[in-house]
Design a protein around this motif. Structure first.
Motif, PDB file in Angstrom:
ATOM      1  N   PRO A 267       0.814  -1.225   0.000  1.00 53.94           N
ATOM      2  CA  PRO A 267       0.000   0.000   0.000  1.00 53.94           C
ATOM      3  C   PRO A 267       0.845   1.273   0.000  1.00 53.94           C
ATOM      4  N   VAL A 268       1.975   1.256   0.720  1.00 51.94           N
ATOM      5  CA  VAL A 268       2.850   2.430   0.755  1.00 51.94           C
ATOM      6  C   VAL A 268       3.451   2.677  -0.627  1.00 51.94           C
ATOM      7  N   ILE A 269       3.904   1.601  -1.278  1.00 51.20           N
ATOM      8  CA  ILE A 269       4.457   1.727  -2.628  1.00 51.20           C
ATOM      9  C   ILE A 269       3.389   2.227  -3.596  1.00 51.20           C
ATOM     10  N   GLY A 270       2.150   1.731  -3.412  1.00 48.13           N
ATOM     11  CA  GLY A 270       1.038   2.178  -4.253  1.00 48.13           C
ATOM     12  C   GLY A 270       0.784   3.672  -4.108  1.00 48.13           C
ATOM     13  N   VAL A 271       0.844   4.177  -2.868  1.00 53.07           N
ATOM     14  CA  VAL A 271       0.671   5.618  -2.626  1.00 53.07           C
ATOM     15  C   VAL A 271       1.767   6.403  -3.331  1.00 53.07           C
ATOM     16  N   PHE A 272       3.000   5.914  -3.241  1.00 52.17           N
ATOM     17  CA  PHE A 272       4.126   6.583  -3.889  1.00 52.17           C
ATOM     18  C   PHE A 272       3.929   6.655  -5.406  1.00 52.17           C
ATOM     19  N   ILE A 273       3.501   5.535  -6.006  1.00 52.98           N
ATOM     20  CA  ILE A 273       3.303   5.499  -7.467  1.00 52.98           C
ATOM     21  C   ILE A 273       2.198   6.464  -7.890  1.00 52.98           C
ATOM     22  N   ILE A 274       1.070   6.416  -7.184  1.00 53.42           N
ATOM     23  CA  ILE A 274      -0.057   7.294  -7.519  1.00 53.42           C
ATOM     24  C   ILE A 274       0.321   8.756  -7.338  1.00 53.42           C
ATOM     25  N   PHE A 275       1.019   9.058  -6.231  1.00 53.49           N
ATOM     26  CA  PHE A 275       1.429  10.431  -5.949  1.00 53.49           C
ATOM     27  C   PHE A 275       2.352  10.962  -7.041  1.00 53.49           C
ATOM     28  N   GLU A 276       3.301  10.132  -7.482  1.00 54.19           N
ATOM     29  CA  GLU A 276       4.247  10.559  -8.508  1.00 54.19           C
ATOM     30  C   GLU A 276       3.572  10.709  -9.867  1.00 54.19           C
ATOM     31  N   ILE A 277       2.622   9.832 -10.192  1.00 49.06           N
ATOM     32  CA  ILE A 277       1.923   9.922 -11.480  1.00 49.06           C
ATOM     33  C   ILE A 277       1.147  11.240 -11.587  1.00 49.06           C
ATOM     34  N   PHE A 278       0.493  11.624 -10.489  1.00 49.46           N
ATOM     35  CA  PHE A 278      -0.369  12.809 -10.537  1.00 49.46           C
ATOM     36  C   PHE A 278       0.374  14.118 -10.276  1.00 49.46           C
ATOM     37  N   THR A 279       1.500  14.070  -9.588  1.00 44.02           N
ATOM     38  CA  THR A 279       2.164  15.326  -9.214  1.00 44.02           C
ATOM     39  C   THR A 279       3.515  15.550  -9.889  1.00 44.02           C
ATOM     40  N   ARG A 280       4.159  14.460 -10.287  1.00 46.79           N
ATOM     41  CA  ARG A 280       5.502  14.553 -10.861  1.00 46.79           C
ATOM     42  C   ARG A 280       6.414  15.389  -9.966  1.00 46.79           C
ATOM     43  N   SER A 281       6.433  15.070  -8.680  1.00 41.57           N
ATOM     44  CA  SER A 281       7.171  15.859  -7.698  1.00 41.57           C
ATOM     45  C   SER A 281       8.660  15.555  -7.656  1.00 41.57           C
ATOM     46  N   TYR A 282       9.057  14.389  -8.147  1.00 41.42           N
ATOM     47  CA  TYR A 282      10.446  13.961  -7.994  1.00 41.42           C
ATOM     48  C   TYR A 282      11.148  13.830  -9.348  1.00 41.42           C
ATOM     49  N   ARG A 283      12.424  14.151  -9.353  1.00 42.55           N
ATOM     50  CA  ARG A 283      13.234  13.932 -10.547  1.00 42.55           C
ATOM     51  C   ARG A 283      13.479  12.438 -10.723  1.00 42.55           C
ATOM     52  N   ARG A 284      13.884  12.056 -11.941  1.00 43.04           N
ATOM     53  CA  ARG A 284      14.087  10.639 -12.242  1.00 43.04           C
ATOM     54  C   ARG A 284      15.102  10.006 -11.285  1.00 43.04           C
ATOM     55  N   ARG A 285      16.172  10.738 -11.000  1.00 45.43           N
ATOM     56  CA  ARG A 285      17.201  10.193 -10.110  1.00 45.43           C
ATOM     57  C   ARG A 285      16.650   9.952  -8.705  1.00 45.43           C
ATOM     58  N   GLN A 286      15.812  10.876  -8.224  1.00 49.14           N
ATOM     59  CA  GLN A 286      15.236  10.714  -6.898  1.00 49.14           C
ATOM     60  C   GLN A 286      14.235   9.561  -6.864  1.00 49.14           C
ATOM     61  N   VAL A 287      13.467   9.378  -7.958  1.00 49.51           N
ATOM     62  CA  VAL A 287      12.543   8.248  -8.045  1.00 49.51           C
ATOM     63  C   VAL A 287      13.308   6.929  -7.941  1.00 49.51           C
ATOM     64  N   THR A 288      14.424   6.847  -8.679  1.00 50.62           N
ATOM     65  CA  THR A 288      15.256   5.637  -8.624  1.00 50.62           C
ATOM     66  C   THR A 288      15.768   5.401  -7.213  1.00 50.62           C
ATOM     67  N   ARG A 289      16.201   6.473  -6.567  1.00 49.34           N
ATOM     68  CA  ARG A 289      16.717   6.372  -5.198  1.00 49.34           C
ATOM     69  C   ARG A 289      15.630   5.879  -4.240  1.00 49.34           C
ATOM     70  N   MET A 290      14.415   6.391  -4.392  1.00 48.30           N
ATOM     71  CA  MET A 290      13.316   5.987  -3.508  1.00 48.30           C
ATOM     72  C   MET A 290      12.906   4.530  -3.757  1.00 48.30           C
ATOM     73  N   ILE A 291      12.967   4.094  -5.023  1.00 50.23           N
ATOM     74  CA  ILE A 291      12.679   2.687  -5.327  1.00 50.23           C
ATOM     75  C   ILE A 291      13.692   1.775  -4.628  1.00 50.23           C
ATOM     76  N   VAL A 292      14.966   2.176  -4.688  1.00 47.15           N
ATOM     77  CA  VAL A 292      16.009   1.421  -3.976  1.00 47.15           C
ATOM     78  C   VAL A 292      15.709   1.422  -2.474  1.00 47.15           C
ATOM     79  N   GLY A 293      15.219   2.557  -1.980  1.00 45.85           N
ATOM     80  CA  GLY A 293      14.851   2.646  -0.565  1.00 45.85           C
ATOM     81  C   GLY A 293      13.768   1.663  -0.191  1.00 45.85           C
ATOM     82  N   PHE A 294      12.760   1.528  -1.039  1.00 47.89           N
ATOM     83  CA  PHE A 294      11.689   0.554  -0.768  1.00 47.89           C
ATOM     84  C   PHE A 294      12.217  -0.881  -0.797  1.00 47.89           C
ATOM     85  N   VAL A 295      13.138  -1.160  -1.721  1.00 45.37           N
ATOM     86  CA  VAL A 295      13.739  -2.500  -1.785  1.00 45.37           C
ATOM     87  C   VAL A 295      14.503  -2.779  -0.497  1.00 45.37           C
ATOM     88  N   TYR A 296      15.288  -1.805  -0.048  1.00 43.33           N
ATOM     89  CA  TYR A 296      16.014  -1.957   1.217  1.00 43.33           C
ATOM     90  C   TYR A 296      15.044  -2.186   2.381  1.00 43.33           C
TER      91      TYR A 296
END
Length: 503
Positions: A267-296
């Motif tokens: 659910p947390v990952i789902g919120v992140f995906i939906i938030f990014e799709i609608f707001t485009r708040s993060y740069r590509r590099r930051q999105v990659t970093r946050m994905i790595v964060g979720f994996v960790y």
């Protein structure tokens, strides 16, 4: 990234190592253990250390940016109902993923795991909304907390006593390594809506209010779950012959915890995906970093829960039962004091807190003074908890005077200390409290023939209460030394509050 991971693992090691050494000494003296049991414990400790390292780093690089992003977008929203709904949803979803809450749920026989988790999540969600409204409408944190705690204790009168201690523990475990980074970051974003000089100070208090919600919700839940239906089954340590058996024990349990972790984190990952799709708040590099964060985060949670539930907590229960069932049962109190003293010293969040209070007060309340005060406070809290286990003292005799003192102090100290103190209630009750101290108390309570639900539970609540008093006493010392705060000191307060929030 690798260096940061090593740093987090070292922090986790410093938290777990004192307990590990105490267990090793006790296993060679007062409570002899089979070699297989000791290997099980040490393996669980290693998994816990590495898992917490991965988890803390993952939460830091994924949850903090998400919280700041959501908070920043919320302040631009003119619809207060939409803001409230998003705050409720985010508070509830993040809480479901909190590892300390999952550990507590596994140990409460009176309530099914998912029922307790969802109840606590709803409480955090509701009070995230309350925190939002407090910031927007400039409500005094001290007065709001006084009113809520009065209502809480009135409600507890109508709740079966078997659920009161569990309710207060639920308030302590929600402010863990998953929830705190997100809620603090959310507070920074929300306080940006306030342009007045008190706006940054008012971002404190979110964690304090989010700790009240679970207590109220579990008290209400206790009214509907009858104590006669609660049966506590003591944790059994499996009998293992070889190291291969130990490895197999952990490997066979890991997939189950993997499914549990994915169910809570999706659910947390789902919120992140939906938030990014609608707001485009993060740069590509930051999105990659946050994905790595979720994996960790996922990897860390699986290792953490497997290590805790298979190796760490069962041996803690065995140790408590062994001590309480022998002539050395009163040794539980000094042992509890040692564990409490070193646990709080090792918590990385406590170190950050102590440094920031020293900076806020211009050195008048030093790091050493804060560190000693917090350590003594938590040590006393654990000593009182072990005394309750051995004697059956009702938690009300400790928790009510403790909160009364904390609330009285909140009217006497500078407001910045009130927010920091109540927010820090969950800082001291870190992972070690729910994963080792609580099982230790439960094992001891079973051995002396006490009521586990009323006498053993409550240890997290008392540990969480200690900083409320300790930090405000330091605030009282600060107020006494400064009498009147000069304008330069006031400016220092405002600047360093922002620095504390960003940590």
């Amino acid at each position: 990234m690798n260096e940061k991971l090593k740093e987090k693992i070292r922090e986790s090691l410093s938290s777990v190592l004192p307990i590990t050494m105490i267990v090793l000494v006790l296993s060679m003296t007062l409570v002899p253990m089979e070699i297989s049991t000791l290997v099980l414990f040490l393996t669980g400790a290693v998994l816990l250390i590495v898992g917490m390292g991965f988890f803390q780093l993952g939460a830091e690089i994924a949850m903090t940016p998400l919280g700041q992003g959501v908070g920043g977008r919320l302040v631009k929203c003119s619809n207060i109902w939409l803001m409230a709904f998003i705050c409720f949803l985010m508070g509830a979803i993040i809480t479901i993923s909190e590892p300390d809450l999952q550990v507590l749920a596994n140990q409460v026989a009176a309530i099914p795991n998912m029922v307790l988790i969802l109840t606590v999540a709803a409480g955090v969600g509701v009070f995230t909304v309350v925190a939002l409204l407090r910031i927007l409408f400039k409500v005094s944190l001290s007065l709001l907390l006084i009113g809520l705690y009065i209502f809480m204790f009135i409600l507890s009168v109508f709740t079966p006593p078997e659920f009161v201690a569990v309710a207060f523990d639920a308030g302590g475990v929600t402010t863990g390594p998953m929830t705190v980074p997100f809620i603090m970051a959310l507070g920074i974003g929300l306080s940006a809506a306030r342009s007045d000089k008190d706006g940054s100070n008012d971002s404190f208090g979110l964690i304090a209010l989010c700790s009240v919600g679970p207590i109220l919700m579990v008290l209400l839940l206790g009214i509907f779950y009858h104590p006669s239906e609660a049966v506590y089954t003591a944790v059994e340590v499996p009998r293992l012959v070889t190291t291969h058996d130990v490895v197999r024990e952990f490997l066979s349990s890991a997939p189950d915890y993997g499914v549990e972790v994915l169910r809570s984190i999706l659910p947390v990952i789902g919120v992140f995906i939906i938030f990014e799709i609608f707001t485009r708040s993060y740069r590509r590099r930051q999105v990659t970093r946050m994905i790595v964060g979720f994996v960790y985060t996922v990897i860390g949670l699986i290792m953490f829960l497997t290590g805790v539930n298979v190796g760490f907590a069962p041996v803690g229960s065995l140790l408590g039962g062994g001590l309480a069932g022998s002539i050395f049962k009163w040794f539980l109190i000094p042992i509890g004091i040692m564990i409490g003293y070193y646990i709080v010293k090792a918590e990385p969040a406590v170190r950050v807190l102590n440094e920031q209070v020293e900076e806020i007060t211009g050195g008048m309340v030093s790091y050493k003074m804060m560190n000693t005060s917090m350590s003594i406070g938590v040590a006393c809290a654990v000593a009182l908890s072990m005394t309750r286990v051995l004697t059956g003292i009702n938690i009300y005799w400790i928790i009510i005077p403790g909160y009364m003192l904390a609330l009285i102090l909140s009217r006497l100290v500078p407001s910045v200390f009130v927010g920091i103190a109540f927010d820090s209630g969950g800082v001291a009750s870190g992972p070690m409290t729910s994963t080792f101290l609580l099982p230790l108390a439960m094992g001891a309570c079973t051995a002396v023939g006490g009521n586990v639900v009323t006498d053993a539970f409550g240890i997290v609540a008392l540990v969480a209460l200690a900083p409320l008093i300790a930090i405000q006493v330091m605030g009282l010392v600060y107020a006494h030394k400064t009498k009147t705060i000069s304008q330069p000191m006031q400016m220092l307060l405002e600047d360093t509050v922002v620095d504390f929030e960003e940590e």
